[in-house]
Design a protein around this motif. Structure first.
Motif, PDB file in Angstrom:
ATOM      1  N   SER A 190       0.827  -1.203   0.000  1.00  0.00           N
ATOM      2  CA  SER A 190       0.000   0.000   0.000  1.00  0.00           C
ATOM      3  C   SER A 190       0.862   1.253   0.000  1.00  0.00           C
ATOM      4  CB  SER A 190      -0.933  -0.004   1.212  1.00  0.00           C
ATOM      5  OG  SER A 190      -1.684   1.198   1.277  1.00  0.00           O
ATOM      6  N   GLU A 191       1.903   1.252   0.812  1.00  0.00           N
ATOM      7  CA  GLU A 191       2.797   2.418   0.841  1.00  0.00           C
ATOM      8  C   GLU A 191       3.467   2.637  -0.501  1.00  0.00           C
ATOM      9  OE1 GLU A 191       5.683   2.625   3.974  1.00  0.00           O
ATOM     10  OE2 GLU A 191       4.277   3.824   5.153  1.00  0.00           O
ATOM     11  N   LYS A 192       3.941   1.574  -1.129  1.00  0.00           N
ATOM     12  CA  LYS A 192       4.691   1.698  -2.378  1.00  0.00           C
ATOM     13  C   LYS A 192       3.818   2.107  -3.546  1.00  0.00           C
ATOM     14  CE  LYS A 192       6.531  -2.431  -2.032  1.00  0.00           C
ATOM     15  NZ  LYS A 192       7.345  -3.654  -2.300  1.00  0.00           N
ATOM     16  N   THR A 193       2.573   1.650  -3.564  1.00  0.00           N
ATOM     17  CA  THR A 193       1.707   1.924  -4.711  1.00  0.00           C
ATOM     18  C   THR A 193       0.755   3.095  -4.486  1.00  0.00           C
ATOM     19  OG1 THR A 193      -0.016   0.409  -3.930  1.00  0.00           O
ATOM     20  CG2 THR A 193       1.725  -0.525  -5.328  1.00  0.00           C
ATOM     21  N   GLY A 194       0.520   3.455  -3.236  1.00  0.00           N
ATOM     22  CA  GLY A 194      -0.479   4.475  -2.939  1.00  0.00           C
ATOM     23  C   GLY A 194      -1.898   3.934  -2.963  1.00  0.00           C
ATOM     24  N   MET A 195      -2.063   2.615  -3.105  1.00  0.00           N
ATOM     25  CA  MET A 195      -3.392   2.014  -3.155  1.00  0.00           C
ATOM     26  C   MET A 195      -3.911   1.726  -1.751  1.00  0.00           C
ATOM     27  SD  MET A 195      -3.310  -0.726  -6.277  1.00  0.00           S
ATOM     28  CE  MET A 195      -3.050  -0.189  -7.977  1.00  0.00           C
ATOM     29  N   ALA A 196      -5.181   2.000  -1.556  1.00  0.00           N
ATOM     30  CA  ALA A 196      -5.824   1.668  -0.296  1.00  0.00           C
ATOM     31  C   ALA A 196      -6.112   0.173  -0.229  1.00  0.00           C
ATOM     32  CB  ALA A 196      -7.118   2.457  -0.153  1.00  0.00           C
ATOM     33  N   LYS A 222      -2.550   3.218   3.214  1.00  0.00           N
ATOM     34  CA  LYS A 222      -3.938   3.677   3.251  1.00  0.00           C
ATOM     35  C   LYS A 222      -4.823   2.519   3.697  1.00  0.00           C
ATOM     36  CE  LYS A 222      -3.259   7.139  -0.374  1.00  0.00           C
ATOM     37  NZ  LYS A 222      -3.676   7.587  -1.723  1.00  0.00           N
ATOM     38  N   VAL A 223      -5.240   2.572   4.940  1.00  0.00           N
ATOM     39  CA  VAL A 223      -5.942   1.458   5.570  1.00  0.00           C
ATOM     40  C   VAL A 223      -7.408   1.808   5.788  1.00  0.00           C
ATOM     41  CG1 VAL A 223      -5.978  -0.126   7.532  1.00  0.00           C
ATOM     42  CG2 VAL A 223      -3.796   0.872   6.764  1.00  0.00           C
ATOM     43  N   VAL A 224      -8.280   0.911   5.368  1.00  0.00           N
ATOM     44  CA  VAL A 224      -9.712   1.040   5.662  1.00  0.00           C
ATOM     45  C   VAL A 224     -10.083  -0.096   6.616  1.00  0.00           C
ATOM     46  CG1 VAL A 224     -12.052   1.076   4.736  1.00  0.00           C
ATOM     47  CG2 VAL A 224     -10.157   2.027   3.375  1.00  0.00           C
ATOM     48  N   TRP A 225     -10.369   0.253   7.852  1.00  0.00           N
ATOM     49  CA  TRP A 225     -10.797  -0.752   8.837  1.00  0.00           C
ATOM     50  C   TRP A 225     -12.295  -0.932   8.668  1.00  0.00           C
ATOM     51  CZ3 TRP A 225      -9.358  -0.387  14.782  1.00  0.00           C
ATOM     52  CH2 TRP A 225      -9.658  -1.617  15.388  1.00  0.00           C
ATOM     53  N   CYS A 226     -12.686  -2.109   8.220  1.00  0.00           N
ATOM     54  CA  CYS A 226     -14.089  -2.353   7.894  1.00  0.00           C
ATOM     55  C   CYS A 226     -14.948  -2.494   9.144  1.00  0.00           C
ATOM     56  CB  CYS A 226     -14.214  -3.628   7.057  1.00  0.00           C
ATOM     57  SG  CYS A 226     -13.357  -3.561   5.481  1.00  0.00           S
ATOM     58  N   HIS A 227     -16.213  -2.113   9.007  1.00  0.00           N
ATOM     59  CA  HIS A 227     -17.243  -2.364  10.018  1.00  0.00           C
ATOM     60  C   HIS A 227     -17.040  -1.550  11.294  1.00  0.00           C
ATOM     61  CE1 HIS A 227     -17.792  -5.519   7.174  1.00  0.00           C
ATOM     62  NE2 HIS A 227     -16.768  -6.225   7.603  1.00  0.00           N
ATOM     63  N   LEU A 228     -17.169  -0.255  11.167  1.00  0.00           N
ATOM     64  CA  LEU A 228     -17.041   0.637  12.324  1.00  0.00           C
ATOM     65  C   LEU A 228     -17.945   0.163  13.461  1.00  0.00           C
ATOM     66  CD1 LEU A 228     -16.061   3.409  13.518  1.00  0.00           C
ATOM     67  CD2 LEU A 228     -18.151   4.389  12.529  1.00  0.00           C
ATOM     68  N   ALA A 229     -17.364   0.063  14.648  1.00  0.00           N
ATOM     69  CA  ALA A 229     -18.110  -0.243  15.880  1.00  0.00           C
ATOM     70  C   ALA A 229     -18.840  -1.574  15.836  1.00  0.00           C
ATOM     71  CB  ALA A 229     -19.085   0.884  16.211  1.00  0.00           C
ATOM     72  N   GLN A 230     -18.310  -2.528  15.063  1.00  0.00           N
ATOM     73  CA  GLN A 230     -18.886  -3.875  15.061  1.00  0.00           C
ATOM     74  C   GLN A 230     -18.110  -4.721  16.068  1.00  0.00           C
ATOM     75  OE1 GLN A 230     -20.206  -6.284  11.461  1.00  0.00           O
ATOM     76  NE2 GLN A 230     -18.291  -7.334  11.947  1.00  0.00           N
ATOM     77  N   VAL A 231     -18.698  -4.950  17.225  1.00  0.00           N
ATOM     78  CA  VAL A 231     -18.061  -5.693  18.310  1.00  0.00           C
ATOM     79  C   VAL A 231     -18.871  -6.960  18.549  1.00  0.00           C
ATOM     80  CG1 VAL A 231     -17.334  -5.659  20.711  1.00  0.00           C
ATOM     81  CG2 VAL A 231     -17.250  -3.547  19.360  1.00  0.00           C
ATOM     82  N   ARG A 232     -18.283  -8.100  18.295  1.00  0.00           N
ATOM     83  CA  ARG A 232     -19.032  -9.345  18.388  1.00  0.00           C
ATOM     84  C   ARG A 232     -19.014  -9.962  19.787  1.00  0.00           C
ATOM     85  NH1 ARG A 232     -17.640 -11.515  12.230  1.00  0.00           N
ATOM     86  NH2 ARG A 232     -19.564 -10.691  11.353  1.00  0.00           N
ATOM     87  N   TYR A 233     -18.013  -9.622  20.575  1.00  0.00           N
ATOM     88  CA  TYR A 233     -17.939 -10.084  21.966  1.00  0.00           C
ATOM     89  C   TYR A 233     -17.524  -8.888  22.829  1.00  0.00           C
ATOM     90  CZ  TYR A 233     -17.932 -14.839  20.026  1.00  0.00           C
ATOM     91  OH  TYR A 233     -18.257 -15.997  19.357  1.00  0.00           O
TER      92      TYR A 233
END
Length: 351
Positions: A190-196, A222-233
């Motif tokens: 991701s750093e080398k290519t600029g791709m998320a 460029k990091v996209v952490w999926c599923h904001l506030a999804q807590v299963r336990y």
């Protein structure tokens, strides 16, 4: 002839849509600049009709079964602007030696103004049984400009309620250390290519420090952490709340979150807990999460999280996502719906 490392480093130093020396674009793939112009035209057309388009940055499918025409028709019917529909390499393909599936080429060839070319989903068996081969294939696709962004990598993934019901729990419980060799390779690419790229990373106290260390080590990833506030336990996630996410956003400028989560009544079967923690008791947004979105409106992305076993539910998922968007102030609706995805993909504001 450039070696692979040099090619990758050169990739995004060139003007957007330019071909690399000696390579050109992959056969059948339009120039990225042409795609960008088509995307802009489509978004503006939907806006001019008085509707709110959004960019679904996180959906996936079985590439051998997906009905491309069905998906495209529903994008039009529902006024969905764009979709990054990733191919998941299944067991059958994996056994035949497939490490990169070219679904994006088919999608873009058929509907170039609707689909974003994206890398394959990083999930079992490819990511767990042949991670180096899988990453080689994803990197090659990036170098050849077959994709604009990388797919969703499942570093820690509990089985969905549907998978548990089908008896698939054990095979879908994934635990790939995010600070292990594969994690370092993804962040570095991701750093080398600029791709998320996207991560499915369950929210648990024990998993937070390794992620923070990787974000610090690769500040340009460029990091996209999926599923904001999804807590299963909830008992395993005592530190995670809106204040914690606020701190991450302030520390790590290339960290984003997608907004694919269940509705206020959604229950995760194995824990019997309502796992979409963004909702208040009245069915609206909980105050701390509403305030977080208002404080950092440029760090959140629209997403549906459609999968191979629920592509026929696109209308239901669209309705749920639009309910969430309508709870936001008007300007923030546009920011989350499509402007942030545009900035992440193209490095500029949507105009």
């Amino acid at each position: 002839m450039m070696n692979r490392r040099r090619l990758t480093q050169t990739l995004f130093a060139l003007p957007f849509g330019a071909a690399l020396p000696g390579l050109g674009r992959a056969q059948g793939m339009p120039d990225f600049g042409v795609l960008k112009a088509g995307y802009a035209q489509r978004l503006k057309k939907i806006l001019a009709a008085g509707e709110l388009p959004y960019v679904d940055m996180e959906s996936s499918c079985n590439p051998t079964r997906v009905d491309i025409d069905f998906v495209a028709k529903n994008l039009d019917r529902l006024n969905i602007g764009l979709m990054a529909l990733s191919a998941d390499i299944g067991e059958g393909q994996f056994k035949r030696g497939v490490r990169y599936d070219g679904l994006s080429e088919k999608l873009v060839a058929a509907y170039p103004d609707r689909f974003i070319p994206i890398g394959n989903g990083g999930q079992p068996p490819a990511l767990t049984e042949a991670p180096a081969e899988f990453m080689d294939a994803q990197e090659a696709a990036a170098v050849k400009r077959q994709i604009m962004c990388l797919g969703e990598f499942e570093f820690h993934h509990y089985p969905s309620g549907r998978q548990v019901k089908r008896g698939e729990g054990d095979e879908r419980h994934v635990n790939v250390p995010i600070d292990g060799p594969t994690g370092h390779r993804v962040f570095s690419l991701s750093e080398k290519t600029g791709m998320a790229f996207q991560i499915h990373y369950e929210i648990e106290d024990a998993l937070l420090a390794p992620l923070e260390q990787m974000l610090a080590q690769y500040p340009k990833a460029k990091v996209v952490w999926c599923h904001l506030a999804q807590v299963r336990y909830s008992e395993r996630a005592t530190r995670y709340n809106a204040a914690y996410v606020d701190g991450l956003i302030r520390r790590f400028h290339n960290l984003h979150f997608d907004t694919a989560f269940g509705d206020s009544a959604s229950v995760y079967r194995p824990s019997n807990q309502r796992h979409a923690r963004i909702w208040g008791s009245d069915g609206g947004l909980a105050g701390e999460w509403r305030d977080l979105l208002a404080a950092h409106p440029k760090r959140f992305l629209s997403a549906l999280d459609l999968g191979g076993d629920r592509m026929d539910r696109i209308g239901e998922y669209d309705q749920r996502h639009r309910y969430f968007l309508k709870l936001l102030p008007a300007e923030i609706q546009h920011q989350v719906a499509y402007r942030n995805a545009w900035s992440l993909l193209f490095g500029e504001e949507f105009a």
